[in-house]
Design an enzyme around this catalytic site. Sequence first.
Site, PDB file in Angstrom:
ATOM      1  N   GLY A   1       0.808  -1.211   0.000  1.00  0.00           N
ATOM      2  CA  GLY A   1       0.000   0.000   0.000  1.00  0.00           C
ATOM      3  C   GLY A   1       0.844   1.265   0.000  1.00  0.00           C
ATOM      4  O   GLY A   1       2.028   1.226  -0.329  1.00  0.00           O
TER       5      GLY A   1
ATOM      6  N   HIS B   1       4.392   1.793  -7.947  1.00  0.00           N
ATOM      7  CA  HIS B   1       3.413   0.703  -7.863  1.00  0.00           C
ATOM      8  C   HIS B   1       2.453   0.740  -9.052  1.00  0.00           C
ATOM      9  O   HIS B   1       2.086  -0.292  -9.609  1.00  0.00           O
ATOM     10  CB  HIS B   1       2.575   0.831  -6.587  1.00  0.00           C
ATOM     11  CG  HIS B   1       3.348   0.796  -5.311  1.00  0.00           C
ATOM     12  ND1 HIS B   1       3.507   1.900  -4.506  1.00  0.00           N
ATOM     13  CD2 HIS B   1       4.005  -0.202  -4.679  1.00  0.00           C
ATOM     14  CE1 HIS B   1       4.209   1.576  -3.434  1.00  0.00           C
ATOM     15  NE2 HIS B   1       4.537   0.314  -3.518  1.00  0.00           N
TER      16      HIS B   1
ATOM     17  N   SER C   1       9.489   5.718  -3.242  1.00  0.00           N
ATOM     18  CA  SER C   1       9.332   4.746  -2.159  1.00  0.00           C
ATOM     19  C   SER C   1       8.284   5.276  -1.203  1.00  0.00           C
ATOM     20  O   SER C   1       8.210   6.493  -0.966  1.00  0.00           O
ATOM     21  CB  SER C   1      10.661   4.585  -1.424  1.00  0.00           C
ATOM     22  OG  SER C   1      10.444   3.957  -0.176  1.00  0.00           O
TER      23      SER C   1
ATOM     24  N   ARG D   1       8.413   5.060   1.793  1.00  0.00           N
ATOM     25  CA  ARG D   1       9.153   5.628   2.937  1.00  0.00           C
ATOM     26  C   ARG D   1       9.575   7.079   2.694  1.00  0.00           C
ATOM     27  O   ARG D   1       9.880   7.793   3.652  1.00  0.00           O
ATOM     28  CB  ARG D   1      10.375   4.771   3.261  1.00  0.00           C
ATOM     29  CG  ARG D   1      10.009   3.423   3.837  1.00  0.00           C
ATOM     30  CD  ARG D   1      11.222   2.694   4.366  1.00  0.00           C
ATOM     31  NE  ARG D   1      10.838   1.500   5.110  1.00  0.00           N
ATOM     32  CZ  ARG D   1      10.592   0.312   4.567  1.00  0.00           C
ATOM     33  NH1 ARG D   1      10.712   0.155   3.268  1.00  0.00           N
ATOM     34  NH2 ARG D   1      10.238  -0.713   5.310  1.00  0.00           N
TER      35      ARG D   1
HETATM   36  P1  AMP Z   1       6.183  -2.234  -1.482  1.00  0.00           P
HETATM   37  O1  AMP Z   1       4.769  -1.799  -1.366  1.00  0.00           O
HETATM   38  O2  AMP Z   1       7.159  -1.166  -1.177  1.00  0.00           O
HETATM   39  O3  AMP Z   1       6.460  -3.533  -0.784  1.00  0.00           O
HETATM   40  O4  AMP Z   1       6.433  -2.530  -3.012  1.00  0.00           O
HETATM   41  C1  AMP Z   1       5.537  -3.301  -3.775  1.00  0.00           C
HETATM   42  C2  AMP Z   1       6.133  -3.492  -5.134  1.00  0.00           C
HETATM   43  O5  AMP Z   1       6.349  -2.226  -5.739  1.00  0.00           O
HETATM   44  C3  AMP Z   1       7.500  -4.203  -5.104  1.00  0.00           C
HETATM   45  O6  AMP Z   1       7.568  -5.102  -6.199  1.00  0.00           O
HETATM   46  C4  AMP Z   1       8.458  -3.060  -5.271  1.00  0.00           C
HETATM   47  O7  AMP Z   1       9.680  -3.444  -5.857  1.00  0.00           O
HETATM   48  C5  AMP Z   1       7.670  -2.158  -6.211  1.00  0.00           C
HETATM   49  N1  AMP Z   1       8.170  -0.795  -6.163  1.00  0.00           N
HETATM   50  C6  AMP Z   1       8.384  -0.033  -5.053  1.00  0.00           C
HETATM   51  N2  AMP Z   1       8.922   1.159  -5.409  1.00  0.00           N
HETATM   52  C7  AMP Z   1       9.058   1.143  -6.759  1.00  0.00           C
HETATM   53  C8  AMP Z   1       9.560   2.063  -7.721  1.00  0.00           C
HETATM   54  N3  AMP Z   1      10.037   3.241  -7.363  1.00  0.00           N
HETATM   55  N4  AMP Z   1       9.548   1.706  -9.025  1.00  0.00           N
HETATM   56  C9  AMP Z   1       9.066   0.494  -9.401  1.00  0.00           C
HETATM   57  N5  AMP Z   1       8.582  -0.422  -8.545  1.00  0.00           N
HETATM   58  C10 AMP Z   1       8.569  -0.110  -7.246  1.00  0.00           C
END
Ligand code: AMP
Length: 283
Positions: free
Chosen positions: A33, A39, A187, A189
Site C-alpha cells: 500500500g 506501484h 518509495s 518511505r
Molecule cells: P512495497 O509496497 O514497497 O512492498 O512494493 C511493492 C512493489 O512495488 C514491489 O515489487 C516493489 O519493488 C515495487 N516498487 C516499489 N517502489 C518502486 C519504484 N520506485 N519503481 C518500481 N517499482 C517499485
Amino acid sequence: MTAPILRSLAELRDLTATWKRAGECIGVVPTMGALHAGHLSLAQAARTGCDRVIVTIFVNPKQFNNPEDLENYPRTEHEDAEKLAPLGIDAIYVPGPNEVYPSGFATNVSVSGLTDVMEGEFRPGHFDGVATVVAKLFLQTSADRAYFGQKDYQQLMLVTRMARDLDIPTEVIGCPTVREPSGLAMSSRNLRLSDEGLIKAAQLNPIMQDVVQALAQGGSFAPLAKQARDRLEQAGFTGIEYFDLRCATSLEALDTPTRPARMLVAAWMEGVRLIDNIEVPKV
Ligand code: AMP
C-alpha cells in the site's frame, strides 16, 4: 471506476475460479500500500500483459525486523483505491492478518544463498517474511504472472528463485524503477522525509551513476566505493549499510563488472532507510 475491495480468501477464490474457467490470464501486483507511481507502473504493466489484474495490499508483519518501522509504515487504503481507479484493474485484495496467517500458522519459506547478503544481512528475518507471504499470495490469487519492481532488486531475485524452486506456476516479471524527477527512487518511505531530506536524498542516484561511469572507464570498485561512501556522508546520509557491486543474477560480489552487474545501496537519511540499485553494464 474503483475496483472491488476483497477482504477474504473465500471471496477472492470465487472470483479467480470464474476467471480461470473462462481461460483468462491473471496478473498480480503484491504491495504494502501507500501507492505511488512506481506501484502504479506495475499495475499498468499487469493491465497490458494480463486479462485480469489483482493488486494486493498487505502490510506484512513478518517482513518487518523493526517494530517501529512496522508501526510507522503508512496506511492509505482509501487513497490507494482512488489511485488505482483509472487503471481499470479487476480487484484489490486487502486480506486481514487471519486470512494470511490463520491461528496455528507454522510454515516458513526460506531461500538460502541469495538472502545471506545485503538486505538479508541487515534485516534479519526480512526475506523469510517476504518469501512466505509472496508464496501465499501467489497461491491465494492463482496468478499466472506477478509483477515486481527492480527497485527491490534482491527481492526480485528471491521471489523468482522461490517460485521456480517450489514449482509455483506464476511467472515473475521485473519492471524498471520509477524515479522522482530528481532521480530519487520512489518509495512509500519517502513520505517520512522532510523537504530538505528529499533534496539531500536525491544525491544518492547521481553518486551511483558516477561510479558506473568510472567503472566503464576501467576503474575497480573498491576505491570508487570508498569515495562514493564519503560523498554520501557529506550529502547527509548516515549509516551506509552497504554499497556493493554484484553479479546481476547470482548477486556474487564483484570488483569489476566482468559480467552484467548491479550496484546496490542501503543508507539512512533522517532516520529513514533508503535503498536503490542500478544496472552496471559489463566491461
Ligand atoms: P512495497 O509496497 O514497497 O512492498 O512494493 C511493492 C512493489 O512495488 C514491489 O515489487 C516493489 O519493488 C515495487 N516498487 C516499489 N517502489 C518502486 C519504484 N520506485 N519503481 C518500481 N517499482 C517499485
